[in-house]
Design an enzyme around this catalytic site. Structure first.
Site, PDB file in Angstrom:
ATOM      1  N   TRP A   1      42.584 -14.537  58.756  1.00  0.00           N
ATOM      2  CA  TRP A   1      42.337 -15.960  59.033  1.00  0.00           C
ATOM      3  C   TRP A   1      43.125 -16.857  58.097  1.00  0.00           C
ATOM      4  O   TRP A   1      43.634 -17.904  58.514  1.00  0.00           O
ATOM      5  CB  TRP A   1      40.839 -16.271  58.993  1.00  0.00           C
ATOM      6  CG  TRP A   1      40.082 -15.544  60.053  1.00  0.00           C
ATOM      7  CD1 TRP A   1      39.112 -14.601  59.875  1.00  0.00           C
ATOM      8  CD2 TRP A   1      40.243 -15.664  61.489  1.00  0.00           C
ATOM      9  NE1 TRP A   1      38.673 -14.135  61.093  1.00  0.00           N
ATOM     10  CE2 TRP A   1      39.336 -14.762  62.092  1.00  0.00           C
ATOM     11  CE3 TRP A   1      41.069 -16.441  62.307  1.00  0.00           C
ATOM     12  CZ2 TRP A   1      39.227 -14.618  63.485  1.00  0.00           C
ATOM     13  CZ3 TRP A   1      40.970 -16.307  63.687  1.00  0.00           C
ATOM     14  CH2 TRP A   1      40.058 -15.411  64.260  1.00  0.00           C
TER      15      TRP A   1
ATOM     16  N   ASP B   1      37.929 -22.919  54.724  1.00  0.00           N
ATOM     17  CA  ASP B   1      37.476 -22.453  56.034  1.00  0.00           C
ATOM     18  C   ASP B   1      36.205 -21.651  55.766  1.00  0.00           C
ATOM     19  O   ASP B   1      36.247 -20.573  55.193  1.00  0.00           O
ATOM     20  CB  ASP B   1      38.570 -21.562  56.655  1.00  0.00           C
ATOM     21  CG  ASP B   1      38.128 -20.890  57.957  1.00  0.00           C
ATOM     22  OD1 ASP B   1      36.977 -21.105  58.393  1.00  0.00           O
ATOM     23  OD2 ASP B   1      38.954 -20.144  58.532  1.00  0.00           O
TER      24      ASP B   1
ATOM     25  N   LYS C   1      29.452 -18.509  64.362  1.00  0.00           N
ATOM     26  CA  LYS C   1      29.054 -17.385  63.521  1.00  0.00           C
ATOM     27  C   LYS C   1      27.694 -17.648  62.881  1.00  0.00           C
ATOM     28  O   LYS C   1      26.769 -16.891  63.091  1.00  0.00           O
ATOM     29  CB  LYS C   1      30.108 -17.105  62.454  1.00  0.00           C
ATOM     30  CG  LYS C   1      31.209 -16.186  62.967  1.00  0.00           C
ATOM     31  CD  LYS C   1      32.552 -16.762  62.968  1.00  0.00           C
ATOM     32  CE  LYS C   1      33.558 -15.853  63.645  1.00  0.00           C
ATOM     33  NZ  LYS C   1      34.901 -16.393  63.518  1.00  0.00           N
TER      34      LYS C   1
HETATM   35  C1  LIG Z   1      36.172 -16.624  63.638  1.00  0.00           C
HETATM   36  C2  LIG Z   1      36.952 -17.272  62.543  1.00  0.00           C
HETATM   37  C3  LIG Z   1      37.960 -18.202  62.816  1.00  0.00           C
HETATM   38  C4  LIG Z   1      38.372 -18.567  64.226  1.00  0.00           C
HETATM   39  O1  LIG Z   1      37.449 -19.425  64.765  1.00  0.00           O
HETATM   40  P1  LIG Z   1      37.618 -20.072  66.237  1.00  0.00           P
HETATM   41  O2  LIG Z   1      36.459 -21.012  66.262  1.00  0.00           O
HETATM   42  O3  LIG Z   1      37.518 -18.944  67.219  1.00  0.00           O
HETATM   43  O4  LIG Z   1      38.927 -20.750  66.300  1.00  0.00           O
HETATM   44  C5  LIG Z   1      38.606 -18.791  61.745  1.00  0.00           C
HETATM   45  N1  LIG Z   1      38.291 -18.494  60.488  1.00  0.00           N
HETATM   46  C6  LIG Z   1      37.333 -17.591  60.173  1.00  0.00           C
HETATM   47  C7  LIG Z   1      37.013 -17.304  58.746  1.00  0.00           C
HETATM   48  C8  LIG Z   1      36.636 -16.956  61.201  1.00  0.00           C
HETATM   49  O5  LIG Z   1      35.686 -16.065  60.907  1.00  0.00           O
END
Ligand SMILES: *Cc1c(COP(=O)(O)O)cnc(C)c1O
Length: 361
Positions: free
Chosen positions: A102, A172, A196
């Site tokens: 990511w 993030d 998540k």
């Molecule tokens: C799942 C995830 C993403 C991607 O997220 P989307 O909402 O599908 O774009 C980005 N960063 C992390 C840390 C993730 O776990």
């Protein structure tokens, strides 16, 4: 129907009370004779949900008056591009700590719209740990420094956030937002796809300093500018109302259960229980992650062979546990044990793991 324990990494398990509430409210929400999905986002009823979710996030995270909560769409993946578009000036660059897939995707987007620089990396060690402060090579002139607080695929997590001096810190937090109390006011910007740890897919949470928005680059397309969402409280256009409604339900559940301090206690008990099984298994289960970087949200592990891993996933599924296969890019197994996974679910898993090791070790 027997109990399903959902260990998927995302979309992921939701708290049962938040789902039950939606089930009850869908036919006739707030005595409107409609569901929230069918109601105007300009209605007084929807306002309660929209501002309710915002205020709960502010309260749970203890945000100061300079921090604002925004609701966007396009997932965390859109934030990878929107962040550098708004904040890296002509000729400037931003720092990225590379801790896996990511972070690499975030850096890639920064380099499409502007310029990103690697300020630290654990790539040489297969991303098995989080680089420590002394290993970082931070640029004092960076537009911001970006970290990925929890690495969903590699199973690593920051337990102490880096000190970036006067450089704005951005994270993030898609896979660990609200897992424990943090000093959220240290961050200039936090973003997270909801699917998540806080709700269904469809809404992306952005927590941003208003005083930083004032310094953002002007002239961007309206929907790609943080200022648009900030000025209109994320009601410039139609927000993903049902997703925000579900986030509100999840946040009320979280608050009702004692907030982030109580959440952390349960999350630590869950993670310690699971990691403890690895320690006691005489090598049958092994963690590829350095101890000080282990994630309490995504626990990745290996068994002695790929055949045993496939058997493990299949037998677990047969007794009601889904989503235990590791990400396709790394293989192995992964148990995602986000906030909504109760201790009981992890106990069920660890009992199964001990039995499986006895039968196959
Ligand atoms: C799942 C995830 C993403 C991607 O997220 P989307 O909402 O599908 O774009 C980005 N960063 C992390 C840390 C993730 O776990």
């Amino acid at each position: 129907m027997s109990q399903t324990w959902n260990f998927y990494a995302g979309p992921a398990t939701l708290p049962a009370p938040a789902l039950e509430r939606a089930k009850d409210e869908i036919p006739n929400w707030e005595n409107t004779g409609m569901s929230v999905m069918e109601t105007s986002h300009r209605s007084a009823e929807y306002d309660v949900v929209h501002y309710g979710a915002m205020n709960l996030l502010k309260e749970l995270l203890g945000l100061d008056d300079d921090h604002q909560v925004l609701f966007l769409q396009g997932g965390a993946s859109t934030q990878f591009a929107m962040l550098p578009m708004n904040f890296i000036p002509e000729g400037g660059s931003a720092d990225y700590v590379n801790t896996g897939t990511w972070s690499q995707k975030a850096l890639k987007e920064a380099n499409i719209v502007a310029s990103g620089r690697i300020a630290g990396s654990s790539e040489a060690e297969g991303f098995s740990r989080i680089p420590n402060q002394a290993e970082l090579d931070l640029d004092p002139d960076a537009a911001y420094a970006h970290i990925t607080s929890n690495n969903t695929i590699k199973g690593t997590q920051y337990h102490d956030f880096p000190d970036t001096g006067s450089v704005p810190l951005v994270a993030d937090m898609s896979s660990d937002i609200l897992w424990r109390p943090i000093d959220a006011n240290r961050f200039h910007l936090i973003y997270a796809g909801a699917q998540k740890n806080i709700g269904p897919s469809g809404v992306t949470i952005v927590i941003i300093r208003k005083s930083w928005i004032e310094k953002a680059i002007q002239g961007l397309p309206t929907m790609l500018s943080y200022g648009t969402y900030s000025a209109k409280d994320s009601l410039y256009n139609t927000p993903p109302t049902f997703s925000i409604y579900m986030v509100r339900n999840v946040l009320e559940w979280l608050k009702g259960n004692g907030g982030l301090a109580a959440m952390e206690k349960t999350n630590r008990a869950k993670g310690d229980l699971l990691y403890g099984v690895f320690e006691d298994s005489a090598g049958f289960y092994s963690s590829p992650v350095a101890k000080d970087s282990r994630s309490y949200m995504n626990v990745v592990f290996r068994l002695p062979s790929e055949e045993l891993e496939a058997k493990f996933v299949a037998e677990a599924k047969a007794v009601g546990m889904v989503g235990l296969k590791g990400h396709r890019s790394v293989g192995g197994c992964r148990a995602s044990i986000y906030n909504a996974m109760p201790l009981e679910g992890v106990q069920f898993l660890t009992d199964f793991m001990k039995e499986f090791a006895r039968a196959n070790g």
